[in-house]
Scaffold this motif. Sequence first.
Motif, short mmCIF file in Angstrom:
data_model
loop_
_atom_site.label_atom_id
_atom_site.label_comp_id
_atom_site.label_asym_id
_atom_site.label_seq_id
_atom_site.Cartn_x
_atom_site.Cartn_y
_atom_site.Cartn_z
N GLN A 190 -43.29 -43.76 58.98
CA GLN A 190 -43.66 -45.06 58.41
C GLN A 190 -44.28 -46.00 59.45
OE1 GLN A 190 -40.15 -46.64 56.53
NE2 GLN A 190 -40.08 -45.05 54.96
N VAL A 191 -44.16 -45.66 60.74
CA VAL A 191 -44.70 -46.53 61.78
C VAL A 191 -45.76 -45.78 62.57
CG1 VAL A 191 -42.54 -47.81 61.94
CG2 VAL A 191 -42.96 -45.91 63.50
N PRO A 192 -46.78 -46.48 63.08
CA PRO A 192 -47.84 -45.79 63.83
C PRO A 192 -47.43 -45.39 65.24
CG PRO A 192 -48.28 -48.15 63.73
CD PRO A 192 -47.09 -47.90 62.85
N ASP A 193 -46.52 -46.15 65.83
CA ASP A 193 -46.00 -45.81 67.17
C ASP A 193 -44.67 -46.53 67.34
OD1 ASP A 193 -46.47 -48.53 68.15
OD2 ASP A 193 -48.57 -47.98 68.27
N GLY A 194 -43.99 -46.21 68.42
CA GLY A 194 -42.69 -46.83 68.67
C GLY A 194 -41.87 -45.96 69.59
N LEU A 195 -40.61 -46.32 69.70
CA LEU A 195 -39.69 -45.64 70.61
C LEU A 195 -38.45 -45.16 69.86
CD1 LEU A 195 -39.99 -48.14 73.55
CD2 LEU A 195 -40.38 -45.69 73.80
N VAL A 196 -38.01 -43.95 70.20
CA VAL A 196 -36.76 -43.41 69.68
C VAL A 196 -35.76 -43.38 70.82
CG1 VAL A 196 -35.62 -41.46 68.56
CG2 VAL A 196 -38.01 -41.99 68.01
N ILE A 197 -34.68 -44.14 70.70
CA ILE A 197 -33.61 -44.16 71.71
C ILE A 197 -32.50 -43.28 71.18
CG2 ILE A 197 -31.98 -45.60 72.98
CD1 ILE A 197 -33.98 -47.94 72.58
N ILE A 198 -32.28 -42.15 71.84
CA ILE A 198 -31.35 -41.12 71.36
C ILE A 198 -30.02 -41.31 72.06
CG2 ILE A 198 -31.01 -38.64 71.08
CD1 ILE A 198 -34.08 -38.35 71.45
N GLY A 199 -28.97 -41.54 71.27
CA GLY A 199 -27.70 -41.98 71.81
C GLY A 199 -26.85 -40.93 72.48
N SER A 200 -27.16 -39.64 72.31
CA SER A 200 -26.32 -38.60 72.90
C SER A 200 -27.08 -37.28 72.95
CB SER A 200 -25.04 -38.40 72.08
OG SER A 200 -25.32 -37.69 70.88
N PRO A 201 -26.67 -36.35 73.83
CA PRO A 201 -27.32 -35.03 73.86
C PRO A 201 -27.20 -34.28 72.54
CG PRO A 201 -25.97 -35.39 75.83
CD PRO A 201 -25.66 -36.51 74.89
N TRP A 202 -26.10 -34.45 71.82
CA TRP A 202 -25.94 -33.77 70.54
C TRP A 202 -26.92 -34.31 69.52
CZ3 TRP A 202 -23.55 -29.31 70.07
CH2 TRP A 202 -22.60 -28.97 71.02
N ALA A 203 -27.19 -35.61 69.56
CA ALA A 203 -28.20 -36.18 68.67
C ALA A 203 -29.58 -35.63 69.03
CB ALA A 203 -28.19 -37.70 68.76
N ALA A 204 -29.86 -35.47 70.33
CA ALA A 204 -31.14 -34.89 70.76
C ALA A 204 -31.28 -33.46 70.25
CB ALA A 204 -31.24 -34.94 72.28
N ASP A 205 -30.18 -32.71 70.29
CA ASP A 205 -30.21 -31.33 69.80
C ASP A 205 -30.52 -31.29 68.31
OD1 ASP A 205 -29.73 -28.49 70.60
OD2 ASP A 205 -28.15 -28.62 69.09
N TRP A 206 -29.89 -32.17 67.55
CA TRP A 206 -30.12 -32.22 66.10
C TRP A 206 -31.55 -32.64 65.80
CZ3 TRP A 206 -31.54 -35.38 62.11
CH2 TRP A 206 -31.14 -34.99 60.82
N LEU A 207 -32.11 -33.53 66.62
CA LEU A 207 -33.47 -34.04 66.43
C LEU A 207 -34.54 -33.02 66.80
CD1 LEU A 207 -33.23 -37.67 67.84
CD2 LEU A 207 -34.08 -37.07 65.59
#
Length: 380
Positions: free
Chosen positions: A108-125
Amino acid sequence: MTARDLFLVGIDVDSMGGSQRVLHTLAQGFAGRGHRVELIGIRPSPEPHVYTPDPAYGRTTLYSSPAPPPWRAASFAERLNPARARAARAERRERDQARKRLAACFAQVPDGLVIIGSPWAADWLDEVPWPHLKGIGQYHESFLQACASENLQLILRHYPALEKSVFLSESDAAEFRRRRLPNATVLPNPLPFDPGPPAPLDTRRVGAVGRLEEVKRLDRLLDAFAAADAAEPGWELHCFGDGPLEPELRARAHRLGIGDRVRFRGSVRDVAAAYRELSVLALTSEREGRPMALAEASAVGVPCVGFDLSGGVRELVDHGRTGSLVPPGDTAAFAVELRRLMSDAALRSRYGRAARAHVASLGLDGVLDRWEALFAEIDR
């Protein structure tokens, strides 16, 4: 500062815990500065806690139910059980739907930042497409904690592809750089409240703040308090937080003869007021990265006694100046330092004043300035 689209993503962002509190504090702070913020929990909390009564940021939860307990087949036949197979297919469908929902949110956005709160969230992402966005990975614990779990491998697998990897102390960031993570940097967690006036330090109360669970090792604190209380009677121990170990800890306090001086206060809304009730904060955990309880207590001028668990702990407690640190797991040494602060009002006052000044830079505005400087560095 240009307004940005920011997505803060965690596995479970609403349970009672330090990393969850940080995500809500940052989300509210970023929104207050005009950024468009969405806080995204992958799973709902089984015991949700309200961190921000009137949030200025958006909230999304991707799954409809908390994570099921881990399951492993006891036999080959059980693994082939039709009911279990149907449940596994349903879990995969829900996971795929959750990932599609998040991908649609990012799109929905053209650009931006994703702040990932944990390594497990990064794995899921990892299987969610977001090539038009930039990523920052956080880790809220210490390097030693990462080494003792799957977190180290998850960080080394996923965080090198991100623009920045954020750790809580310079010593931890240096260890990760030595493991060939060149984008490692340091940003402290912000205080979640305005400290207000300092604590009077005259209440004769030792406090512990956190979930009543095994890793906090409150059994050690009860033992140390019992030993210190024998020499300095008239004090109380107040435990703030909920958790499964409360009945066991109550029973232990009674066996130690201090049941009438230990108070289990549960979770509280006004955290700053709770710290202001205390004369000493105690930290007896098995492991910690950069525990918010030490920063929060110090901000209201409460001296701390803790185990020397990590570089983050040492950054928050300057031994002999703002509080006392003892070797990890040494309950006898902890009791000695606890008794010293319980018995010396002048020492508590001196440590408390120094502690308050020591963490003054952790106010929300100062930490948000550092985050926005990091965003600008990523732009360059």
